[in-house]
Motif scaffolding. Structure first.
Motif, PDB file in Angstrom:
ATOM      1  N   GLY A 234      -3.036  16.112   4.359  1.00 34.59           N
ATOM      2  CA  GLY A 234      -1.796  15.863   5.087  1.00 34.59           C
ATOM      3  C   GLY A 234      -0.994  14.668   4.627  1.00 34.59           C
ATOM      4  O   GLY A 234       0.038  14.342   5.235  1.00 34.59           O
ATOM      5  N   LYS A 235      -1.403  14.022   3.556  1.00 31.70           N
ATOM      6  CA  LYS A 235      -0.607  12.908   3.047  1.00 31.70           C
ATOM      7  C   LYS A 235       0.752  13.423   2.556  1.00 31.70           C
ATOM      8  O   LYS A 235       0.832  14.410   1.830  1.00 31.70           O
ATOM      9  CB  LYS A 235      -1.332  12.196   1.906  1.00 31.70           C
ATOM     10  CG  LYS A 235      -2.495  11.331   2.369  1.00 31.70           C
ATOM     11  CD  LYS A 235      -1.990  10.186   3.234  1.00 31.70           C
ATOM     12  CE  LYS A 235      -3.114   9.372   3.814  1.00 31.70           C
ATOM     13  NZ  LYS A 235      -2.604   8.278   4.686  1.00 31.70           N
ATOM     14  N   THR A 236       1.810  12.738   2.957  1.00 31.20           N
ATOM     15  CA  THR A 236       3.149  13.205   2.606  1.00 31.20           C
ATOM     16  C   THR A 236       3.484  12.863   1.157  1.00 31.20           C
ATOM     17  O   THR A 236       2.878  11.974   0.552  1.00 31.20           O
ATOM     18  CB  THR A 236       4.209  12.568   3.520  1.00 31.20           C
ATOM     19  OG1 THR A 236       4.287  11.158   3.236  1.00 31.20           O
ATOM     20  CG2 THR A 236       3.880  12.786   4.981  1.00 31.20           C
ATOM     21  N   VAL A 237       4.473  13.548   0.629  1.00 37.73           N
ATOM     22  CA  VAL A 237       4.889  13.287  -0.749  1.00 37.73           C
ATOM     23  C   VAL A 237       5.420  11.864  -0.893  1.00 37.73           C
ATOM     24  O   VAL A 237       5.235  11.233  -1.943  1.00 37.73           O
ATOM     25  CB  VAL A 237       5.940  14.322  -1.207  1.00 37.73           C
ATOM     26  CG1 VAL A 237       7.237  14.195  -0.410  1.00 37.73           C
ATOM     27  CG2 VAL A 237       6.226  14.181  -2.700  1.00 37.73           C
ATOM     28  N   ASP A 238       6.044  11.337   0.150  1.00 41.51           N
ATOM     29  CA  ASP A 238       6.568   9.968   0.080  1.00 41.51           C
ATOM     30  C   ASP A 238       5.432   8.949   0.043  1.00 41.51           C
ATOM     31  O   ASP A 238       5.508   7.944  -0.693  1.00 41.51           O
ATOM     32  CB  ASP A 238       7.492   9.692   1.268  1.00 41.51           C
ATOM     33  CG  ASP A 238       8.802  10.457   1.173  1.00 41.51           C
ATOM     34  OD1 ASP A 238       9.213  10.788   0.043  1.00 41.51           O
ATOM     35  OD2 ASP A 238       9.403  10.745   2.222  1.00 41.51           O
ATOM     36  N   GLU A 239       4.386   9.177   0.829  1.00 36.69           N
ATOM     37  CA  GLU A 239       3.233   8.278   0.805  1.00 36.69           C
ATOM     38  C   GLU A 239       2.569   8.307  -0.575  1.00 36.69           C
ATOM     39  O   GLU A 239       2.215   7.266  -1.138  1.00 36.69           O
ATOM     40  CB  GLU A 239       2.213   8.704   1.864  1.00 36.69           C
ATOM     41  CG  GLU A 239       2.626   8.434   3.293  1.00 36.69           C
ATOM     42  CD  GLU A 239       1.601   8.937   4.287  1.00 36.69           C
ATOM     43  OE1 GLU A 239       1.108   8.124   5.096  1.00 36.69           O
ATOM     44  OE2 GLU A 239       1.280  10.143   4.265  1.00 36.69           O
ATOM     45  N   ILE A 240       2.418   9.506  -1.103  1.00 35.92           N
ATOM     46  CA  ILE A 240       1.806   9.671  -2.423  1.00 35.92           C
ATOM     47  C   ILE A 240       2.655   9.013  -3.495  1.00 35.92           C
ATOM     48  O   ILE A 240       2.150   8.305  -4.370  1.00 35.92           O
ATOM     49  CB  ILE A 240       1.594  11.175  -2.723  1.00 35.92           C
ATOM     50  CG1 ILE A 240       0.500  11.739  -1.801  1.00 35.92           C
ATOM     51  CG2 ILE A 240       1.250  11.405  -4.196  1.00 35.92           C
ATOM     52  CD1 ILE A 240       0.402  13.242  -1.808  1.00 35.92           C
ATOM     53  N   ASN A 241       3.960   9.217  -3.409  1.00 39.60           N
ATOM     54  CA  ASN A 241       4.868   8.651  -4.415  1.00 39.60           C
ATOM     55  C   ASN A 241       4.849   7.119  -4.379  1.00 39.60           C
ATOM     56  O   ASN A 241       4.803   6.470  -5.436  1.00 39.60           O
ATOM     57  CB  ASN A 241       6.290   9.158  -4.173  1.00 39.60           C
ATOM     58  CG  ASN A 241       7.246   8.677  -5.243  1.00 39.60           C
ATOM     59  OD1 ASN A 241       7.164   9.076  -6.400  1.00 39.60           O
ATOM     60  ND2 ASN A 241       8.185   7.811  -4.862  1.00 39.60           N
ATOM     61  N   ASP A 242       4.874   6.542  -3.189  1.00 40.21           N
ATOM     62  CA  ASP A 242       4.855   5.080  -3.081  1.00 40.21           C
ATOM     63  C   ASP A 242       3.580   4.504  -3.696  1.00 40.21           C
ATOM     64  O   ASP A 242       3.618   3.481  -4.396  1.00 40.21           O
ATOM     65  CB  ASP A 242       4.960   4.658  -1.609  1.00 40.21           C
ATOM     66  CG  ASP A 242       6.340   4.914  -1.026  1.00 40.21           C
ATOM     67  OD1 ASP A 242       7.283   5.165  -1.807  1.00 40.21           O
ATOM     68  OD2 ASP A 242       6.468   4.899   0.216  1.00 40.21           O
ATOM     69  N   PHE A 243       2.457   5.154  -3.437  1.00 37.89           N
ATOM     70  CA  PHE A 243       1.174   4.698  -3.961  1.00 37.89           C
ATOM     71  C   PHE A 243       1.135   4.785  -5.490  1.00 37.89           C
ATOM     72  O   PHE A 243       0.744   3.845  -6.178  1.00 37.89           O
ATOM     73  CB  PHE A 243       0.062   5.554  -3.343  1.00 37.89           C
ATOM     74  CG  PHE A 243      -1.334   5.090  -3.662  1.00 37.89           C
ATOM     75  CD1 PHE A 243      -1.665   3.736  -3.661  1.00 37.89           C
ATOM     76  CD2 PHE A 243      -2.328   6.008  -3.937  1.00 37.89           C
ATOM     77  CE1 PHE A 243      -2.961   3.311  -3.939  1.00 37.89           C
ATOM     78  CE2 PHE A 243      -3.628   5.607  -4.212  1.00 37.89           C
ATOM     79  CZ  PHE A 243      -3.942   4.253  -4.216  1.00 37.89           C
ATOM     80  N   ILE A 244       1.584   5.915  -6.005  1.00 36.35           N
ATOM     81  CA  ILE A 244       1.581   6.113  -7.460  1.00 36.35           C
ATOM     82  C   ILE A 244       2.550   5.154  -8.142  1.00 36.35           C
ATOM     83  O   ILE A 244       2.220   4.524  -9.156  1.00 36.35           O
ATOM     84  CB  ILE A 244       1.931   7.568  -7.813  1.00 36.35           C
ATOM     85  CG1 ILE A 244       0.802   8.511  -7.366  1.00 36.35           C
ATOM     86  CG2 ILE A 244       2.177   7.727  -9.324  1.00 36.35           C
ATOM     87  CD1 ILE A 244       1.104   9.983  -7.577  1.00 36.35           C
TER      88      ILE A 244
END
Length: 353
Positions: A234-244
Motif C-alpha cells: 500500500g505504499k503510494t507512488v509519492d512515498e516511493i518516489n520521495d524515498f528513491i
C-alpha cells in the motif's frame, strides 16, 4: 506500459473490443469511447464513456504515460494530443487506426516511445497495414535514437538526434566511439564505422559511462544503475518516489541512469512500484524468494523478513539479481517508513540488434 484505446463511432467501438480481446493476455488495456450510444450498447461493460473534453482526457492519459490508440481520423488525434506534446525523449506513443482496421499509423514517439514497434505488432495481430513515416526507417538508415533505446542508453543531448539522422539520410558515414570493454560492434550496419576509444578526432556518436570532453554530435550514456526495493503493502507512488529520489541525490545519480527497479515476486502487482516505473520509463523486474536466495554475496540478513517472504533480504539481493552480466552493490540496504532500498551498478554492453 498500459494501452488506452478510444473510439468515436459504433464501428470503431466494435474494433476496439476485438483488439482488446486479442491483446488481453499480453497487454494491460482500457477501452474508452466518445460515443455515448456506443458505450451504452457495448458488448463489453469495460468500454467507458468519456465525459470530459477529449483534450483533457488525452492530457491525463499522457501524464500517466499510457500508450494511446485512437480509432478514428488522424485529425482528431492530432488536435487532442497537441497541447500535451513535450519532446521526443518524454512523449508517450500515440497511434491512429481507421475504424475499418485497414491502416495503423504511429504519429508520435515512433522511436523512443516505441510507437513504430507497436504499429508493427498491432499490424501483425489485426492484419492492418502499418504506415511508418520516419525517414530513417523508410530509407533503412541508422537511427541513433532507436539504437539508444534498444541498448538502454540515455541520450544526453537530444538535439544530436537530428544531426546524426540528417547525416545518415544524406548518405554520409556515421562514426561511433564506444568505451572499451562494453560490446563487440564488429558487425556494423552499412554506413556506420567504429572508431577507437577514446576518440582522437570528432565523432558522431560517443558511448561512455564517463563524462567526457570529447567532441561528439550525440553523447549516449548507459543506464547502468538498478534499484532494489522492498516495501510494505500500500505504499503510494509519492512515498516511493520521495524515498528513491533522496537516495539518488545522495549517490549523485540521475533518473535517466536507472535501468530497472527490482523486487520480490510478491510485489509484482504493487501499485506504487508499478506506477513509479511507468512514470520513469524503467523496467520493473521481480524474482521469487528462491531465486533471490540463490544470489551469492554478503547481505544484511533479517530473520523477520525471511519469515514473511521466504528470503532474508529483498532489496540487496534483487538489485544484484537484476545485473544479468554481473555487477556490484554500490549502496547497501537502508530503510525508512516501511521501505527498504539498495542500489547496484551493472555491467553493460551494446550491440546492433
Amino acid at each position: 506500459m498500459k494501452l488506452s484505446i478510444i473510439s468515436f463511432t459504433d464501428q470503431g467501438r466494435a474494433l476496439s473490443e476485438k483488439i482488446e480481446e486479442m491483446l488481453r493476455e499480453k497487454q494491460e488495456n482500457r477501452l474508452y469511447t466518445k460515443c455515448r450510444v456506443c458505450a451504452e450498447d457495448a458488448v463489453s461493460s469495460s468500454v467507458e464513456y468519456v465525459t470530459a473534453p477529449l483534450r483533457e482526457w488525452t492530457e491525463k492519459q499522457m501524464q500517466e504515460k499510457n500508450a494511446l490508440l485512437f480509432i478514428g481520423a488522424c485529425g482528431i488525434a492530432v488536435r487532442a494530443i497537441a497541447p500535451s506534446i513535450t519532446d521526443k525523449l518524454q512523449d508517450t506513443p500515440v497511434l491512429v487506426m481507421d475504424e475499418k482496421g485497414k491502416y495503423i499509423i504511429p504519429i508520435l514517439a515512433g522511436h523512443m516511445g516505441g510507437a513504430n514497434e507497436l504499429a508493427e505488432y498491432f499490424a501483425k495481430l489485426t492484419g492492418a497495414e502499418p504506415v511508418i513515416t520516419t525517414a530513417t526507417d523508410l530509407n533503412e538508415k541508422f537511427a541513433v535514437d532507436l539504437f539508444a533505446k534498444r541498448n538502454h542508453l540515455a541520450i544526453r543531448n537530444k538535439e544530436g538526434i537530428v544531426k546524426v539522422s540528417s547525416k545518415a539520410l544524406a548518405g554520409k558515414e556515421i562514426t561511433i566511439s564506444l568505451e572499451s570493454g562494453h560490446g563487440n560492434l564488429a558487425h556494423m550496419p552499412e554506413g556506420v564505422r567504429l572508431l577507437p576509444y577514446p576518440p582522437t578526432e570528432p565523432v558522431d556518436v560517443l558511448i561512455s559511462s564517463q563524462e567526457t570532453g570529447f567532441e561528439t554530435a550525440i553523447f549516449l550514456k548507459p543506464k547502468e544503475y538498478i534499484i532494489g526495493m522492498g516495501c510494505k503493502k500500500g505504499k503510494t507512488v509519492d512515498e516511493i518516489n520521495d524515498f528513491i529520489e533522496k537516495k539518488l541525490q545522495e549517490l549523485d545519480i540521475l533518473d535517466t541512469q536507472i535501468y530497472a527497479l527490482a523486487s520480490i515476486s510478491q510485489k509484482c502487482e504493487e501499485p506504487g512500484l508499478i506506477e513509479w516505473c511507468r512514470r520513469k520509463g524503467v523496467l520493473f523486474l521481480t524474482y521469487t524468494a528462491a531465486q533471490l536466495q540463490q544470489v551469492k554475496g554478503e547481505f544484511q540478513k533479517s530473520a523477520f523478513v525471511k519469515g514473511q517472504v521466504g528470503v532474508d533480504n529483498v532489496c540487496e539481493r534483487a538489485a544484484l539479481k537484476a545485473c544479468d552480466l554481473g555487477g556490484e552493490l554500490i549502496c547497501r540496504k537502508s530503510a525508512e517508513n516501511g521501505m527498504t532500498i539498495a542500489v547496484s551498478k551493472r555491467e553493460w554492453t551494446v550491440e546492433f540488434i
